[in-house]
Every structure is written in structure tokens, then in C-alpha cells.
Design an enzyme around this catalytic site. Structure first.
Site, PDB file in Angstrom:
ATOM      1  N   ASP A  81       0.710  -1.229   0.061  1.00  0.00           N
ATOM      2  CA  ASP A  81      -0.069  -0.096  -0.138  1.00  0.00           C
ATOM      3  C   ASP A  81       0.894   1.096   0.026  1.00  0.00           C
ATOM      4  OD1 ASP A  81       0.949  -0.114   2.582  1.00  0.00           O
ATOM      5  OD2 ASP A  81      -0.892  -0.741   3.562  1.00  0.00           O
ATOM      6  N   ASN A 152      -6.979  -2.280  14.291  1.00  0.00           N
ATOM      7  CA  ASN A 152      -8.419  -2.551  13.759  1.00  0.00           C
ATOM      8  C   ASN A 152      -8.591  -3.681  12.875  1.00  0.00           C
ATOM      9  OD1 ASN A 152      -7.230  -1.686  11.664  1.00  0.00           O
ATOM     10  ND2 ASN A 152      -8.503   0.003  11.454  1.00  0.00           N
ATOM     11  N   HIS A 154      -6.647  -4.402  10.188  1.00  0.00           N
ATOM     12  CA  HIS A 154      -6.595  -4.255   8.695  1.00  0.00           C
ATOM     13  C   HIS A 154      -5.373  -5.057   8.257  1.00  0.00           C
ATOM     14  CE1 HIS A 154      -4.293  -0.201   9.328  1.00  0.00           C
ATOM     15  NE2 HIS A 154      -3.237  -1.195   9.310  1.00  0.00           N
TER      16      HIS A 154
HETATM   17  P1  PGA Z   1       2.769  -1.629  12.761  1.00  0.00           P
HETATM   18  O1  PGA Z   1       1.559  -1.397  11.918  1.00  0.00           O
HETATM   19  O2  PGA Z   1       3.540  -2.442  12.145  1.00  0.00           O
HETATM   20  O3  PGA Z   1       3.367  -0.264  12.697  1.00  0.00           O
HETATM   21  O4  PGA Z   1       2.204  -1.947  14.065  1.00  0.00           O
HETATM   22  C1  PGA Z   1       0.720  -2.583  11.463  1.00  0.00           C
HETATM   23  C2  PGA Z   1      -0.134  -2.448  10.215  1.00  0.00           C
HETATM   24  O5  PGA Z   1      -0.854  -1.283  10.380  1.00  0.00           O
HETATM   25  O6  PGA Z   1      -0.516  -3.155   9.422  1.00  0.00           O
END
Ligand code: PGA
Length: 261
Positions: A81, A152, A154
Site C-alpha cells: 500500500d 483495527n 486491517h
Molecule cells: P505497525 O502497523 O507494524 O506499525 O504496528 C501494522 C499495520 O498497520 O499493518
């Protein structure tokens, strides 16, 4: 390290003593996949992730490149992304992140790097997303997809509400996601409202998936992602039926799993 297997959810869950241990394990797994393809004279298509979670994996892969001669010449990469709109030169873009955390330090061919654009015009987004999807297909699909997980649920920027059959597309970022990014963007108002992300289906079509979750902030969502029925409120739950997925957790992220199983 202990493997937790349950009858109702027969998955590969590895609980490591620490983030470091988990990251070394994942780096080794990736390196082995790269080398296995090299031995056959083939390319490997890697799906790569950004965020804090994979940073130590990339650090170890760089070490392996520098000290052990691990080559990335046969790697074709697709990132999950990118924020939209956000210029690749922006210090918080995922283009910059990948250059700084991995690509600038290994021998990957620049033309083999694919990251969704953060700058295409709104009218061109759909075409960009379709061609991203088509390029992955044309290379035979993703061999190994690396994933973190948002608080959340995702995966990539497939926010709650993302369906199992979703493909690469522009998406509105969820308030939890924007809130989590607000510190580094120095204020919620500076966090982009949208992103371009591979879809849930783009991800689940990968031949192998490794999802990493470290820290107590991921304990509740890991419980939901693994133990609750698959549903679009927790997009990571759609990984449950994948034919080859490894969940690599540290003890903190696994706290609520140990209680329920
Ligand atoms: P993080 O984010 O590795 O910074 O915890 C993970 C994500 O949002 O997929």
C-alpha cells in the site's frame, strides 16, 4: 518457542519469546525462499509490508546480504500500500520507507520494485490499481506475502468493511489508522485521508503468507483475527482459511490466545 495448535482453528501459530526472535525467524524463512528459487534459476515474487512490525526483519535481511552474500537479484517485490495523495519523496511515504529500510541496502534491481503510487490523479487511480493487479497476475502471483496487522484488524490498508473479494483499490483510511499515524505526521490533520492498497483477495491469493504481530497492543486484535468467525469488521480474519499461513507472534501479542486456548 512454542507452537499453539487448536482443533477448531488448525493454524500455524508460533509464539516467540521476543520481537527479535520472531523477526529473525521470518527473515530466515524469506531468505530460504529466495535461495530455493535461485537454485532453480527462478525469480521470486515477494509481497512486502511497511510499519514498525517488519523493520527488524529487513534489518536482518540486510545483514544477511552484507555478511552472508544473500542476493536479491531474483526478487520482484510488490508493496501492499501507499498513502494517497503523498509524494514518493515525502519522508513518511512508503516509497521512502522501503528505500531506507531495505532497498537502498541490498542488490535488488530497481525495475523489479513495485509500490502503489501515491501521486496519480484521481481519474487515473482505477487504471493504476487494475494494472498493479494485472502485473502481479502476469508474474504468476505472489509467492510469499509478508503482513503486519493494524489494531483495527486491517491488513495492508484493507480497513474494517473490506470484503474477502476486494482487489487493489483506493480506500478511505479508518480513524484508528489515522490516529495511529498522527504522531509521526505531527497532527491528525496532516495524515492523508486515503490510500491505495492491495485488496484482501490480492493478499489471500498469495501462495504463502506470514503475518507478524508484536506487542501487547496487538493482543486483542489477534484474538479476534484468529478465534472469531471470519468477517469484514476484522479483515485479517479472512486469512484463517488460507492454505499456507504462518502467524508469528511474540508473547505479548499472544497473551489473549493463551488464555482462550
Ligand atoms: P505497525 O502497523 O507494524 O506499525 O504496528 C501494522 C499495520 O498497520 O499493518
Amino acid at each position: 518457542m512454542e507452537d499453539i495448535q487448536t482443533a477448531s482453528t488448525p493454524k500455524n501459530i508460533t509464539v516467540c519469546n521476543s520481537r527479535e526472535e520472531g523477526s529473525l525467524k521470518v527473515a530466515e524463512l524469506i531468505a530460504n525462499e529466495i535461495k530455493a528459487k535461485q537454485e532453480k534459476g527462478e525469480n521470486i515474487v515477494l509481497g512486502l509490508a511497511t510499519g514498525n512490525t517488519p523493520k527488524d526483519v529487513y534489518k536482518e535481511l540486510i545483514r544477511m546480504h552484507k555478511e552472508e552474500g544473500l542476493s536479491f537479484k531474483n526478487v520482484i517485490s510488490f508493496n501492499l500500500d501507499e498513502y494517497h495523495p503523498l509524494a514518493p519523496e515525502h519522508h513518511l511515504s512508503y516509497h521512502r520507507f522501503m528505500d531506507e529500510q531495505l532497498f537502498n541496502h541490498v542488490d535488488i534491481n530497481r525495475e523489479n520494485i513495485n509500490i502503489p503510487t501515491g501521486i496519480c490523479k484521481v481519474d487515473d487511480v482505477e487504471e493504476h490499481c487494475n494494472s498493479y493487479e494485472a502485473k502481479i497476475e502476469s508474474l504468476g502471483g505472489i509467492d510469499l506475502q509478508l503482513l503486519g496487522i493494524g489494531r483495527n484488524g486491517h491488513i495492508g490498508f484493507n480497513e474494517p468493511g473490506s470484503e474477502a473479494n476486494s482487489k487493489t483499490r483506493k480506500i478511505e483510511l479508518h480513524e484508528v489508522t489515522r490516529g495511529d499515524a498522527s504522531n509521526e505526521f505531527e497532527g491528525l490533520e496532516h495524515v492523508p485521508l486515503h490510500a491505495i492498497t492491495m485488496g484482501v483477495e490480492t493478499i489471500t491469493k498469495a501462495k504463502k503468507i506470514v503475518l507478524m504481530a508484536f506487542g501487547k497492543g496487538k493482543a486483542e486484535i489477534m484474538k479476534q483475527a484468529i478465534s472469531e468467525p471470519m468477517n469484514s469488521k476484522v479483515p485479517a480474519s479472512y486469512l484463517q482459511t488460507h492454505r499456507s499461513i504462518d502467524y508469528i507472534l511474540d508473547k505479548e501479542a499472544a497473551t489473549l490466545l493463551s488464555q482462550t486456548h
